[in-house]
Design a protein around this motif. Structure first.
Motif, PDB file in Angstrom:
ATOM      1  N   MET A 144       0.844  -1.302   0.022  1.00  0.00           N
ATOM      2  CA  MET A 144       0.061  -0.154  -0.103  1.00  0.00           C
ATOM      3  C   MET A 144       0.855   1.357   0.091  1.00  0.00           C
ATOM      4  SD  MET A 144      -3.088   0.469   2.236  1.00  0.00           S
ATOM      5  CE  MET A 144      -3.914   1.933   3.070  1.00  0.00           C
ATOM      6  N   ASN A 145       1.857   1.225   0.634  1.00  0.00           N
ATOM      7  CA  ASN A 145       2.788   2.526   1.042  1.00  0.00           C
ATOM      8  C   ASN A 145       3.565   2.557  -0.529  1.00  0.00           C
ATOM      9  OD1 ASN A 145       2.175   3.473   3.598  1.00  0.00           O
ATOM     10  ND2 ASN A 145       3.869   2.173   4.602  1.00  0.00           N
ATOM     11  N   ALA A 146       4.053   1.442  -1.081  1.00  0.00           N
ATOM     12  CA  ALA A 146       4.650   1.488  -2.248  1.00  0.00           C
ATOM     13  C   ALA A 146       3.725   2.126  -3.373  1.00  0.00           C
ATOM     14  CB  ALA A 146       4.954   0.143  -2.919  1.00  0.00           C
ATOM     15  N   LYS A 147       2.520   1.737  -3.611  1.00  0.00           N
ATOM     16  CA  LYS A 147       1.262   2.410  -4.581  1.00  0.00           C
ATOM     17  C   LYS A 147       1.353   3.891  -4.234  1.00  0.00           C
ATOM     18  CE  LYS A 147      -1.266  -1.849  -5.310  1.00  0.00           C
ATOM     19  NZ  LYS A 147      -2.521  -2.375  -5.184  1.00  0.00           N
ATOM     20  N   ARG A 148       1.207   4.214  -3.044  1.00  0.00           N
ATOM     21  CA  ARG A 148       1.205   5.732  -2.436  1.00  0.00           C
ATOM     22  C   ARG A 148       2.446   6.407  -2.835  1.00  0.00           C
ATOM     23  NH1 ARG A 148       2.671   8.732   2.192  1.00  0.00           N
ATOM     24  NH2 ARG A 148       1.353  10.499   2.272  1.00  0.00           N
ATOM     25  N   ILE A 149       3.538   5.774  -2.746  1.00  0.00           N
ATOM     26  CA  ILE A 149       4.813   6.638  -3.111  1.00  0.00           C
ATOM     27  C   ILE A 149       5.082   6.478  -4.793  1.00  0.00           C
ATOM     28  CG2 ILE A 149       7.510   6.492  -3.175  1.00  0.00           C
ATOM     29  CD1 ILE A 149       6.940   5.678  -0.175  1.00  0.00           C
ATOM     30  N   SER A 150       4.619   5.436  -5.382  1.00  0.00           N
ATOM     31  CA  SER A 150       4.666   5.398  -6.794  1.00  0.00           C
ATOM     32  C   SER A 150       3.697   6.378  -7.333  1.00  0.00           C
ATOM     33  CB  SER A 150       4.104   4.240  -7.256  1.00  0.00           C
ATOM     34  OG  SER A 150       4.018   4.089  -8.666  1.00  0.00           O
ATOM     35  N   ALA A 151       2.244   6.793  -6.525  1.00  0.00           N
ATOM     36  CA  ALA A 151       1.487   7.649  -7.135  1.00  0.00           C
ATOM     37  C   ALA A 151       2.073   9.305  -6.990  1.00  0.00           C
ATOM     38  CB  ALA A 151       0.142   7.630  -6.612  1.00  0.00           C
TER      39      ALA A 151
ATOM     40  N   LEU B   9       5.419   9.953  -6.877  1.00  0.00           N
ATOM     41  CA  LEU B   9       6.316  10.169  -8.062  1.00  0.00           C
ATOM     42  C   LEU B   9       5.963  10.418  -9.432  1.00  0.00           C
ATOM     43  CD1 LEU B   9       9.012   7.585  -6.657  1.00  0.00           C
ATOM     44  CD2 LEU B   9       9.128  10.121  -6.784  1.00  0.00           C
ATOM     45  N   ARG B  10       4.877   9.946  -9.751  1.00  0.00           N
ATOM     46  CA  ARG B  10       4.270  10.049 -10.925  1.00  0.00           C
ATOM     47  C   ARG B  10       3.534  11.478 -11.177  1.00  0.00           C
ATOM     48  NH1 ARG B  10       2.230   4.740 -10.499  1.00  0.00           N
ATOM     49  NH2 ARG B  10       0.142   5.653 -10.163  1.00  0.00           N
ATOM     50  N   LYS B  11       2.992  11.990 -10.098  1.00  0.00           N
ATOM     51  CA  LYS B  11       2.309  13.363 -10.186  1.00  0.00           C
ATOM     52  C   LYS B  11       3.079  14.587  -9.369  1.00  0.00           C
ATOM     53  CE  LYS B  11      -2.399  11.408  -9.819  1.00  0.00           C
ATOM     54  NZ  LYS B  11      -3.296  11.247  -9.180  1.00  0.00           N
ATOM     55  N   ARG B  12       4.505  14.381  -9.381  1.00  0.00           N
ATOM     56  CA  ARG B  12       5.291  15.259  -8.907  1.00  0.00           C
ATOM     57  C   ARG B  12       5.451  16.625  -9.798  1.00  0.00           C
ATOM     58  NH1 ARG B  12       9.849  11.603  -9.880  1.00  0.00           N
ATOM     59  NH2 ARG B  12      10.479  12.023 -11.994  1.00  0.00           N
ATOM     60  N   PRO B  13       5.439  17.988  -9.326  1.00  0.00           N
ATOM     61  CA  PRO B  13       5.044  18.915  -9.966  1.00  0.00           C
ATOM     62  C   PRO B  13       6.382  19.159 -11.302  1.00  0.00           C
ATOM     63  CG  PRO B  13       5.899  19.427  -7.572  1.00  0.00           C
ATOM     64  CD  PRO B  13       5.668  17.957  -7.524  1.00  0.00           C
ATOM     65  N   PHE B  14       7.422  18.717 -11.204  1.00  0.00           N
ATOM     66  CA  PHE B  14       8.457  19.191 -11.845  1.00  0.00           C
ATOM     67  C   PHE B  14       9.459  17.740 -12.181  1.00  0.00           C
ATOM     68  CE2 PHE B  14       7.792  23.054 -10.159  1.00  0.00           C
ATOM     69  CZ  PHE B  14       7.238  23.943 -11.243  1.00  0.00           C
ATOM     70  N   THR B  15       9.334  17.347 -13.423  1.00  0.00           N
ATOM     71  CA  THR B  15      10.254  16.233 -13.653  1.00  0.00           C
ATOM     72  C   THR B  15      12.000  16.777 -13.576  1.00  0.00           C
ATOM     73  OG1 THR B  15      10.641  16.754 -15.872  1.00  0.00           O
ATOM     74  CG2 THR B  15       8.815  15.155 -15.339  1.00  0.00           C
ATOM     75  N   ALA B  16      12.616  16.019 -13.103  1.00  0.00           N
ATOM     76  CA  ALA B  16      14.240  16.218 -13.289  1.00  0.00           C
ATOM     77  C   ALA B  16      14.501  17.195 -14.518  1.00  0.00           C
ATOM     78  CB  ALA B  16      15.101  15.042 -13.068  1.00  0.00           C
ATOM     79  N   LYS B  17      14.029  16.768 -15.521  1.00  0.00           N
ATOM     80  CA  LYS B  17      14.601  17.396 -16.894  1.00  0.00           C
ATOM     81  C   LYS B  17      14.060  18.812 -16.958  1.00  0.00           C
ATOM     82  CE  LYS B  17      14.101  16.652 -22.023  1.00  0.00           C
ATOM     83  NZ  LYS B  17      13.599  16.015 -22.981  1.00  0.00           N
ATOM     84  N   GLU B  18      12.716  19.021 -16.557  1.00  0.00           N
ATOM     85  CA  GLU B  18      12.201  20.354 -16.632  1.00  0.00           C
ATOM     86  C   GLU B  18      12.768  21.357 -15.496  1.00  0.00           C
ATOM     87  OE1 GLU B  18       7.449  19.318 -17.277  1.00  0.00           O
ATOM     88  OE2 GLU B  18       8.155  19.286 -15.434  1.00  0.00           O
ATOM     89  N   LYS B  19      13.184  20.748 -14.370  1.00  0.00           N
ATOM     90  CA  LYS B  19      14.077  21.523 -13.354  1.00  0.00           C
ATOM     91  C   LYS B  19      15.334  21.899 -13.830  1.00  0.00           C
ATOM     92  CE  LYS B  19      12.695  19.526  -8.964  1.00  0.00           C
ATOM     93  NZ  LYS B  19      12.721  18.930  -7.648  1.00  0.00           N
ATOM     94  N   PHE B  20      16.166  21.074 -14.524  1.00  0.00           N
ATOM     95  CA  PHE B  20      17.316  21.303 -15.102  1.00  0.00           C
ATOM     96  C   PHE B  20      17.277  22.344 -16.443  1.00  0.00           C
ATOM     97  CE2 PHE B  20      20.458  20.534 -18.612  1.00  0.00           C
ATOM     98  CZ  PHE B  20      21.522  20.604 -18.077  1.00  0.00           C
ATOM     99  N   ILE B  21      16.441  22.401 -17.151  1.00  0.00           N
ATOM    100  CA  ILE B  21      15.974  23.324 -18.093  1.00  0.00           C
ATOM    101  C   ILE B  21      15.835  24.769 -17.542  1.00  0.00           C
ATOM    102  CG2 ILE B  21      14.474  24.158 -19.844  1.00  0.00           C
ATOM    103  CD1 ILE B  21      14.247  21.304 -20.783  1.00  0.00           C
ATOM    104  N   LYS B  22      14.810  24.550 -16.366  1.00  0.00           N
ATOM    105  CA  LYS B  22      14.617  25.972 -15.634  1.00  0.00           C
ATOM    106  C   LYS B  22      15.708  26.579 -15.174  1.00  0.00           C
ATOM    107  CE  LYS B  22      11.725  26.691 -11.430  1.00  0.00           C
ATOM    108  NZ  LYS B  22      11.000  26.188 -10.556  1.00  0.00           N
ATOM    109  N   TYR B  23      16.571  25.943 -14.363  1.00  0.00           N
ATOM    110  CA  TYR B  23      17.657  26.266 -13.762  1.00  0.00           C
ATOM    111  C   TYR B  23      18.669  26.827 -14.678  1.00  0.00           C
ATOM    112  CZ  TYR B  23      15.660  25.019  -9.087  1.00  0.00           C
ATOM    113  OH  TYR B  23      14.760  25.112  -8.050  1.00  0.00           O
ATOM    114  N   THR B  24      18.765  26.119 -15.862  1.00  0.00           N
ATOM    115  CA  THR B  24      19.703  26.596 -16.622  1.00  0.00           C
ATOM    116  C   THR B  24      19.407  27.830 -17.366  1.00  0.00           C
ATOM    117  OG1 THR B  24      20.129  24.322 -17.178  1.00  0.00           O
ATOM    118  CG2 THR B  24      21.001  25.713 -18.977  1.00  0.00           C
ATOM    119  N   GLU B  25      18.164  27.792 -17.713  1.00  0.00           N
ATOM    120  CA  GLU B  25      17.566  29.382 -18.215  1.00  0.00           C
ATOM    121  C   GLU B  25      17.783  30.609 -17.350  1.00  0.00           C
ATOM    122  OE1 GLU B  25      13.501  28.239 -19.520  1.00  0.00           O
ATOM    123  OE2 GLU B  25      14.226  27.380 -21.326  1.00  0.00           O
TER     124      GLU B  25
END
Length: 69
Positions: free
Chosen positions: A1-8, A10-26
């Motif tokens: 149950m906890n694994a499903k909660r954490i999985s959900a 992670l899927r719905k986090r506000p920014f992906t790592a790629k988006e953060k990288f682009i944002k900070y680089t800009e």
């Protein structure tokens, strides 16, 4: 149950790592270097920066000198 909660979460986090990288680089490209993002070690002199190593070395020298007597 906890694994499903954490999985959900992670899927719905506000920014992906790629988006953060682009944002900070800009941001860095637009505004350039900032003193707020520099580590404090850039503003330290040699003694302040190496204080822990100096104190440890002196402590070992004193310890070995005292025990050798």
């Amino acid at each position: 149950m906890n694994a499903k909660r954490i999985s959900a979460m992670l899927r719905k986090r506000p920014f992906t790592a790629k988006e953060k990288f682009i944002k900070y680089t800009e941001f860095a490209a637009e505004f350039g270097p900032s003193k707020a993002f520099r580590p404090q070690s850039h503003d330290m002199n040699w003694i302040e920066y190496h204080n822990d190593i100096i104190v440890t070395g002196i402590s070992f020298i004193l310890l070995f000198t005292i025990t050798a007597l």
